[in-house]
Design a protein around this motif. Structure first.
Motif, PDB file in Angstrom:
ATOM      1  N   SER A   1       0.834  -1.198   0.000  1.00  0.00           N
ATOM      2  CA  SER A   1       0.000   0.000   0.000  1.00  0.00           C
ATOM      3  C   SER A   1       0.871   1.251   0.000  1.00  0.00           C
ATOM      4  O   SER A   1       2.083   1.180   0.253  1.00  0.00           O
TER       5      SER A   1
ATOM      6  N   LEU B   1      -0.667  -5.586   1.200  1.00  0.00           N
ATOM      7  CA  LEU B   1      -2.072  -5.776   0.849  1.00  0.00           C
ATOM      8  C   LEU B   1      -2.357  -7.221   0.455  1.00  0.00           C
ATOM      9  O   LEU B   1      -3.416  -7.764   0.756  1.00  0.00           O
ATOM     10  N   SER B   2      -1.414  -7.846  -0.248  1.00  0.00           N
ATOM     11  CA  SER B   2      -1.648  -9.198  -0.740  1.00  0.00           C
ATOM     12  C   SER B   2      -0.331  -9.786  -1.206  1.00  0.00           C
ATOM     13  O   SER B   2       0.660  -9.065  -1.396  1.00  0.00           O
TER      14      SER B   2
ATOM     15  N   LEU C   1      -6.255  -7.114   2.381  1.00  0.00           N
ATOM     16  CA  LEU C   1      -7.193  -6.006   2.538  1.00  0.00           C
ATOM     17  C   LEU C   1      -7.960  -5.692   1.262  1.00  0.00           C
ATOM     18  O   LEU C   1      -9.114  -5.264   1.318  1.00  0.00           O
ATOM     19  N   ALA C   2      -7.317  -5.889   0.112  1.00  0.00           N
ATOM     20  CA  ALA C   2      -7.940  -5.474  -1.154  1.00  0.00           C
ATOM     21  C   ALA C   2      -7.854  -6.607  -2.173  1.00  0.00           C
ATOM     22  O   ALA C   2      -7.132  -6.507  -3.176  1.00  0.00           O
TER      23      ALA C   2
ATOM     24  N   SER D   1      -3.934   1.876   2.963  1.00  0.00           N
ATOM     25  CA  SER D   1      -4.479   0.761   3.743  1.00  0.00           C
ATOM     26  C   SER D   1      -5.504   1.226   4.765  1.00  0.00           C
ATOM     27  O   SER D   1      -6.452   0.511   5.081  1.00  0.00           O
TER      28      SER D   1
ATOM     29  N   GLN E   1      -8.640   1.877   2.801  1.00  0.00           N
ATOM     30  CA  GLN E   1      -9.157   0.591   2.339  1.00  0.00           C
ATOM     31  C   GLN E   1      -9.886  -0.130   3.466  1.00  0.00           C
ATOM     32  O   GLN E   1     -10.964  -0.704   3.260  1.00  0.00           O
TER      33      GLN E   1
END
Length: 799
Positions: free
Chosen positions: A72, A78-79, A282-283, A318, A321
């Motif tokens: 982020s 995030l991933s 998160l996304a 983040s 988000q």
């Protein structure tokens, strides 16, 4: 016999013997040459295959697998882009029973060979020739298949076996024996989306790999012979028998006492099964949208997205988000309760209704039943009587869905992206992929086109019944939720109160072509727009991403900025591999017209359909926006503009035939607005965004802006109040528009809002005509390289 004949016969016999002896010698030489040539050919063929097997660098990457991380803007992960759902564990964090069972069962000479066990291979060939195929692969050969399934494959051919052997030898050259065991145990699949021993231990026994006991270890190793066939969940008897075989092999290889085996083999199979959900971050929808683009970038630049430890820095905040996720989840739960109550009623979910029966016919269970020989009527009757099936069908069909996106209108940076209420339940992305009718959120494009042509917010039109002739005896009669006031209404109030009668008249003056052209220039650049008058009321499907981008153009004083998703990509050591610079802003609407439109849209929040932003959420900053609701309350929209954030939400169902069945909750002001309101409220309270920021009006110094101002003044001086945006004297309208299709009228909330009317076909005098040609999409604007812009074709109804 005469001497002459006897001599001749003797000579012939001797010649024949010599010929036969020569022939036998020739055959021996031929066979000898063939026998000698076969291994030579095999060696040459093997050498030829070496370039087509994984390289040492490929093997190194597989051993040190480091998935790319999505980072982020504020430095949070995030991933991760993993090959599979696994968690890598070191060999010293795996129970010793697992290793002992593996070696005893799969490869008891593992520490003696260098990748190939020739004794086992020869034995396998002999058994196979006898009609009893047996595996002869070592653990290293199995690892080669697991690491490189595409390069090696699993077909029963000599080529595959040779490539497997070559790769196994390479692995032995580079890996230590313990590294081979560790890599093997972390890459082997165990069903149920569990890869590696750690995820297998959690899935089947709800514990970590270092806590596995002897029976549990033998059960998991036993599955390796055939994960489906020896699945302990579906086939417990087979799994238990296979477990005991593994234990017997451990006795044979002196890894288990015979007395202990006699006791253990009688123990029942005990599982503590639970599917492991893959971490989505998160996304997740945002990450999924970037995946294909990042894979293409990695391939083009010689990297692996799954193994090279790339760090992809994004524009997502983040904190924002997390706020967006929370806002969507909170409002989604409330709306789901309303939908559940409404659709649980017999009048709504009635098995005798055509709609419910259509749902059944659309199901995979119905198609399967028909394919297996049932008649359509039999399949329908059986499924309608299946209580469990009907309950599941109702839950799936009436699951409320939502999409949410926020971006900085000045920089184009995407700050938050929520594609659905739950990625695990619905990975379909309602931000980028879903195309839905935008309803009245499309009206600002009509007013923007009018302001561009010189109309002013205080110009008035009559709020009265409108009949717009289309030619050929066709008439369009747009209406609102209640009767018209038959009084003059300013354009500003027409937009704030979302009056269809006012918007339709304005559209008639401006023309569908210009409205569509402006909408595309402002950001609706992927969806096709129908050139018909009712386009003004949002009847052409678009994506949420397009609408948020277009509203950002309004917030940015008429400057279009393409959404930015990625800022830079670094390697695992932090070295910058590529930086992505946002494209320059495009001026697509004169500054004066854009600022006039923005000011008029403040009225939506101050006194119109979006006033809950102030009354309910206490947002007192400088904001503007628009609500939208489509026919039968199928889609609810709301988009809010602030100097440094534009946030938009869509709410509805995946199947457009399903609605909330509520004229109140189905309106965008009550379904989508709370998501945006909650998000902005949290962002202001936490000071992630500054609620005190204000829009600053700029002076339009462009030649176009000055020309439009001069034109406006000239028209006002020449005709007085009969200026653009005002009906000519006598209330007559301009000449009819060219014939075109008129999709259903869309009405707007808080009047109170009346749902749009699709219903039965209109009377003869209102019959619609065939659609005109679609407006071709505008050429795409300059955009950042692939990772900065993800364009995935959408669909009105997800698969």
């Amino acid at each position: 016999m005469p001497p002459l004949l006897s001599s001749l016969a003797a000579r012939l016999a001797a010649g024949l013997r010599r010929a036969l002896a020569y022939a036998r010698a020739s055959r021996r030489r031929t066979w000898l040459l063939a026998i000698l040539a076969l291994p030579m050919a095999l060696v040459l063929y093997t050498l030829a295959l070496i370039p087509f097997t994984p390289s040492i660098s490929d093997i190194t990457k597989a051993k040190t697998e480091r998935p790319a991380q999505l980072i982020s803007a504020d430095g949070k992960v995030l991933s991760e882009y993993r090959w599979a759902n696994r968690e890598w564990v070191a060999l010293n964090r795996v129970a010793p029973h697992v290793v002992n069972a593996l070696i005893a069962t799969e490869d008891h000479r593992f520490y003696e060979h260098w990748g190939m066990d020739w004794r086992r291979t020869a034995s396998s060939v002999v058994h196979t020739l006898r009609g009893d195929p047996q595996g002869g692969s070592t653990i290293t050969q199995q690892l080669a298949r697991n690491l490189f399934p595409e390069e090696i494959g699993r077909s029963r051919t000599i080529t595959r076996k040779l490539k497997e052997a070559i790769t196994a030898i390479k692995i032995e050259m580079y890996y230590s024996k313990d590294e081979i065991l560790e890599t093997y145990l972390n890459t082997v699949p165990f069903l149920y989306n569990a890869f590696g021993i750690e995820m297998a231990a959690r899935t089947y026994f709800d514990k970590s790999a270092d806590k596995l006991n002897l029976l549990e270890s033998a059960t998991l190793i036993g599955m390796l012979k055939g994960t489906a066939y020896y699945n302990p969940v579906m086939n417990p008897e087979r799994a238990q028998a296979r477990r005991n075989t593994v234990l017997a092999q451990m006795v044979k290889r002196d890894k288990l006492d015979k007395a202990q085996f006699d006791t253990l083999q009688k123990r029942p199979l005990r599982l503590d099964f639970e599917r492991q959900t893959e971490a989505t971050g998160l996304a997740p929808h945002f990450a999924q949208q970037l995946r294909k683009t990042l894979i293409a970038w990695a391939d083009a630049n010689g990297y692996s997205l799954h193994a090279d430890g790339l760090m992809v820095h994004t524009t997502i905040d983040s904190r924002l988000q997390a706020m967006a996720n929370q806002a969507v989840a909170k409002q989604g739960r409330q709306l789901q309760g309303i939908a559940d109550t409404a659709w649980a009623q017999r009048s709504a979910w009635n098995p005798q209704s055509d709609l419910v029966q259509d749902f059944v016919r659309d199901s995979s269970e119905y198609r399967t039943a028909v394919e297996q020989g049932a008649t359509p009527d039999e399949a329908l009757k059986t499924l309608l009587a299946d209580t469990a099936f009907m309950r599941t069908l109702r839950q799936n069909k009436t699951r409320v869905q939502a999409g949410f996106m926020a971006m900085d209108p000045v920089t184009g940076k995407v700050l938050a992206w929520v594609g659905s209420r739950d990625f695990g339940q619905d990975p379909f992305d309602h931000v980028q992929q879903a195309r839905r009718q935008p309803g009245s959120t499309f009206k600002p494009f009509v007013y923007g086109a009018a302001f561009e042509q010189g109309a002013l917010p205080d110009d008035t039109l009559m709020d009265e019944a409108v009949e717009i002739p289309l030619g050929g005896g066709q008439v369009w009669r747009p209406t609102d939720g209640g009767p018209p006031s038959d009084a003059p209404m300013t354009l500003a109030d027409g937009l704030a109160l979302s009056k269809n009668t006012i918007t339709a008249q304005l559209m008639h003056k401006v023309g569908p072509a210009r409205v569509a052209e402006l909408a595309q220039a402002m950001g609706v650049r992927e969806s096709k727009l129908e050139l018909v008058p009712s386009l003004a009321l949002g009847t052409s499907p678009v994506t949420l991403r397009e609408m948020v981008t277009a509203y950002s153009t309004i917030a940015n004083a008429g400057r279009y900025v393409s959404p930015v998703l990625i800022t830079r990509i670094e390697d695992r050591h932090g070295k910058v591999l590529q930086t992505f610079t946002p494209p320059a802003a495009e001026k697509v609407l004169p500054t004066g017209a854009a600022q006039t439109l923005r000011a008029a849209m403040r009225g939506v929040i101050d006194k119109g359909t979006g006033r809950a932003i102030r009354s309910r959420y206490g947002i007192q900053g400088d904001v503007a926006g628009k609500t939208g609701t489509t026919q039968d309350n199928t889609d609810g929209w709301f988009i809010l503009m602030h100097p440094r954030v534009v946030a938009g939400a869509w709410v509805g169902f995946n199947d457009g035939r399903v609605t909330l069945r509520s004229d109140y909750w189905g309106q965008g002001a009550h379904s989508a607005l709370p998501m945006v309101g909650d998000f902005v409220q949290q962002a202001f309270r936490s000071q992630v965004l500054d609620g005190k920021d204000r829009f600053i009006d700029e002076e339009d110094t462009s030649a176009m802006g000055n020309a439009m101002a001069g034109m406006r003044n000239w028209v006002m001086e020449l005709f007085g109040r009969d200026a653009p945006g005002q009906p000519p004297a006598g209330g007559a309208y301009p000449s009819p528009l060219p014939p075109g299709t008129l999709p259903p009228v869309i009405r707007e909330p808080d009047q109170p809002e009346a749902p749009a009317q699709r219903g039965p076909a209109p009377p003869a005098e209102q019959m619609v005509l065939p659609p005109p040609p679609l407006l071709p999409p505008m050429p795409p604007s300059v955009s950042i390289p692939p990772p900065g812009s993800v364009q995935v074709p959408g669909a009105e109804t997800p698969p």
